[in-house]
Scaffold this active site. Structure first.
Site, PDB file in Angstrom:
ATOM      1  N   GLU A  50       0.834  -1.205   0.000  1.00 56.12           N
ATOM      2  CA  GLU A  50       0.000   0.000   0.000  1.00 56.12           C
ATOM      3  C   GLU A  50       0.867   1.251   0.000  1.00 56.12           C
ATOM      4  O   GLU A  50       2.096   1.188   0.130  1.00 56.12           O
ATOM      5  CB  GLU A  50      -0.950  -0.050   1.198  1.00 56.12           C
ATOM      6  CG  GLU A  50      -1.908  -1.230   1.097  1.00 56.12           C
ATOM      7  CD  GLU A  50      -2.940  -1.302   2.210  1.00 56.12           C
ATOM      8  OE1 GLU A  50      -2.820  -0.568   3.219  1.00 56.12           O
ATOM      9  OE2 GLU A  50      -3.870  -2.125   2.059  1.00 56.12           O
ATOM     10  N   ASN A  51       0.189   2.380  -0.192  1.00 51.35           N
ATOM     11  CA  ASN A  51       0.901   3.648  -0.337  1.00 51.35           C
ATOM     12  C   ASN A  51       0.093   4.752   0.332  1.00 51.35           C
ATOM     13  O   ASN A  51      -1.147   4.727   0.298  1.00 51.35           O
ATOM     14  CB  ASN A  51       1.073   3.940  -1.840  1.00 51.35           C
ATOM     15  CG  ASN A  51       2.030   5.078  -2.101  1.00 51.35           C
ATOM     16  OD1 ASN A  51       1.712   6.241  -1.915  1.00 51.35           O
ATOM     17  ND2 ASN A  51       3.225   4.731  -2.523  1.00 51.35           N
ATOM     18  N   TYR A  54      -3.214   6.627  -1.585  1.00 50.18           N
ATOM     19  CA  TYR A  54      -3.891   5.321  -1.614  1.00 50.18           C
ATOM     20  C   TYR A  54      -3.972   4.627  -2.984  1.00 50.18           C
ATOM     21  O   TYR A  54      -3.711   3.428  -3.075  1.00 50.18           O
ATOM     22  CB  TYR A  54      -5.310   5.439  -1.049  1.00 50.18           C
ATOM     23  CG  TYR A  54      -5.396   5.766   0.427  1.00 50.18           C
ATOM     24  CD1 TYR A  54      -4.275   5.794   1.255  1.00 50.18           C
ATOM     25  CD2 TYR A  54      -6.627   6.051   0.999  1.00 50.18           C
ATOM     26  CE1 TYR A  54      -4.377   6.110   2.603  1.00 50.18           C
ATOM     27  CE2 TYR A  54      -6.741   6.359   2.351  1.00 50.18           C
ATOM     28  CZ  TYR A  54      -5.613   6.386   3.149  1.00 50.18           C
ATOM     29  OH  TYR A  54      -5.717   6.686   4.475  1.00 50.18           O
ATOM     30  N   GLU A  61      -1.192 -10.112  -5.835  1.00 52.61           N
ATOM     31  CA  GLU A  61      -1.073 -10.829  -7.110  1.00 52.61           C
ATOM     32  C   GLU A  61      -0.120 -10.099  -8.048  1.00 52.61           C
ATOM     33  O   GLU A  61       0.649 -10.732  -8.788  1.00 52.61           O
ATOM     34  CB  GLU A  61      -2.449 -10.969  -7.773  1.00 52.61           C
ATOM     35  CG  GLU A  61      -3.422 -11.848  -6.997  1.00 52.61           C
ATOM     36  CD  GLU A  61      -4.269 -11.080  -5.993  1.00 52.61           C
ATOM     37  OE1 GLU A  61      -3.793 -10.055  -5.457  1.00 52.61           O
ATOM     38  OE2 GLU A  61      -5.402 -11.509  -5.746  1.00 52.61           O
ATOM     39  N   CYS A  92      -9.081  -9.556  -6.994  1.00 53.71           N
ATOM     40  CA  CYS A  92      -9.923  -8.420  -7.395  1.00 53.71           C
ATOM     41  C   CYS A  92     -10.012  -8.377  -8.922  1.00 53.71           C
ATOM     42  O   CYS A  92      -9.252  -9.051  -9.638  1.00 53.71           O
ATOM     43  CB  CYS A  92      -9.352  -7.115  -6.837  1.00 53.71           C
ATOM     44  SG  CYS A  92      -7.952  -6.460  -7.765  1.00 53.71           S
ATOM     45  N   CYS A  95      -6.804  -7.560 -10.765  1.00 56.46           N
ATOM     46  CA  CYS A  95      -5.823  -8.653 -10.739  1.00 56.46           C
ATOM     47  C   CYS A  95      -6.242  -9.796 -11.653  1.00 56.46           C
ATOM     48  O   CYS A  95      -5.386 -10.491 -12.198  1.00 56.46           O
ATOM     49  CB  CYS A  95      -5.611  -9.144  -9.313  1.00 56.46           C
ATOM     50  SG  CYS A  95      -4.602  -7.985  -8.364  1.00 56.46           S
TER      51      CYS A  95
HETATM   52  N1  THU Z   1      -5.803  -6.915  -2.075  1.00 55.41           N
HETATM   53  C1  THU Z   1      -4.925  -7.792  -2.653  1.00 55.41           C
HETATM   54  O1  THU Z   1      -3.717  -7.734  -2.399  1.00 55.41           O
HETATM   55  N2  THU Z   1      -5.423  -8.718  -3.505  1.00 55.41           N
HETATM   56  C2  THU Z   1      -6.742  -8.868  -3.813  1.00 55.41           C
HETATM   57  O2  THU Z   1      -7.095  -9.664  -4.674  1.00 55.41           O
HETATM   58  C3  THU Z   1      -7.746  -8.095  -3.080  1.00 55.41           C
HETATM   59  C4  THU Z   1      -7.222  -6.911  -2.341  1.00 55.41           C
HETATM   60  C5  THU Z   1      -5.271  -5.886  -1.170  1.00 55.41           C
HETATM   61  C6  THU Z   1      -5.269  -4.493  -1.721  1.00 55.41           C
HETATM   62  C7  THU Z   1      -5.263  -3.656  -0.473  1.00 55.41           C
HETATM   63  O3  THU Z   1      -3.914  -3.467  -0.063  1.00 55.41           O
HETATM   64  C8  THU Z   1      -5.981  -4.510   0.550  1.00 55.41           C
HETATM   65  O4  THU Z   1      -6.030  -5.823   0.013  1.00 55.41           O
HETATM   66  C9  THU Z   1      -7.390  -4.063   0.849  1.00 55.41           C
HETATM   67  O5  THU Z   1      -8.123  -3.911  -0.315  1.00 55.41           O
END
Ligand code: THU
Length: 137
Positions: A50-51, A54, A61, A92, A95
């Site tokens: 994260e950053n 945002y 992934e 998501c 991804c």
């Molecule tokens: N996140 C993932 O790393 N992969 C996913 O498939 C779903 C969401 C992360 C992104 C963010 O850092 C956190 O989960 C909350 O959304």
């Protein structure tokens, strides 16, 4: 149900859970780990990063795919994603498309919690009628 061997599933799970411990998720507190199996049988893992700005953060992934590309892998043969704690999550939407660059419709995508795989789909089930590299050939 997927046709991956127990050994491969165990390697993917261990790699994803280890990667999850490296998550940089100070804003959401939501640590995710992912692992991909490449065409050589090697496993590549990643965590979410994260950053403070945002939208600049990225998913586990994406990190795993970057690790695969850097190691010389090109074809994704299997994917496993592990959410935090007891949560079973699927990749998501963004991804799913990132995975599609390196994986066909038939590639298994496994969703695990700390105790193992709880659900699985094919990438084609998660991203039907997808746009992929073949469209640009
Ligand atoms: N996140 C993932 O790393 N992969 C996913 O498939 C779903 C969401 C992360 C992104 C963010 O850092 C956190 O989960 C909350 O959304």
């Amino acid at each position: 149900m997927h046709a991956l061997s127990p050994d491969v599933v165990q390697r993917l799970l261990a790699a994803a859970l280890a990667a999850r411990t490296r998550a940089h998720a100070p804003y959401s507190g939501y640590a995710v780990g992912a692992a991909v199996l490449d065409e050589t049988g090697a496993v590549h893992a990643g965590c979410n990063v994260e950053n403070a700005a945002y939208p600049q953060g990225w998913c586990a992934e994406a990190t795993a795919l970057g690790a695969m590309v850097m190691a010389g892998g090109y074809q994704v043969k299997a994917v496993l994603v592990a959410g935090p704690g007891g949560q079973v999550i699927s990749p998501c939407g963004g991804c799913r498309q990132k995975l599609r660059e390196f994986a066909g419709d038939d590639v298994p995508v496994l969703a695990a919690d700390d105790s193992g795989v709880q659900s699985s789909w094919t990438l084609g089930e998660l991203l039907p009628a997808s746009f992929g590299p073949a469209h640009l050939k």
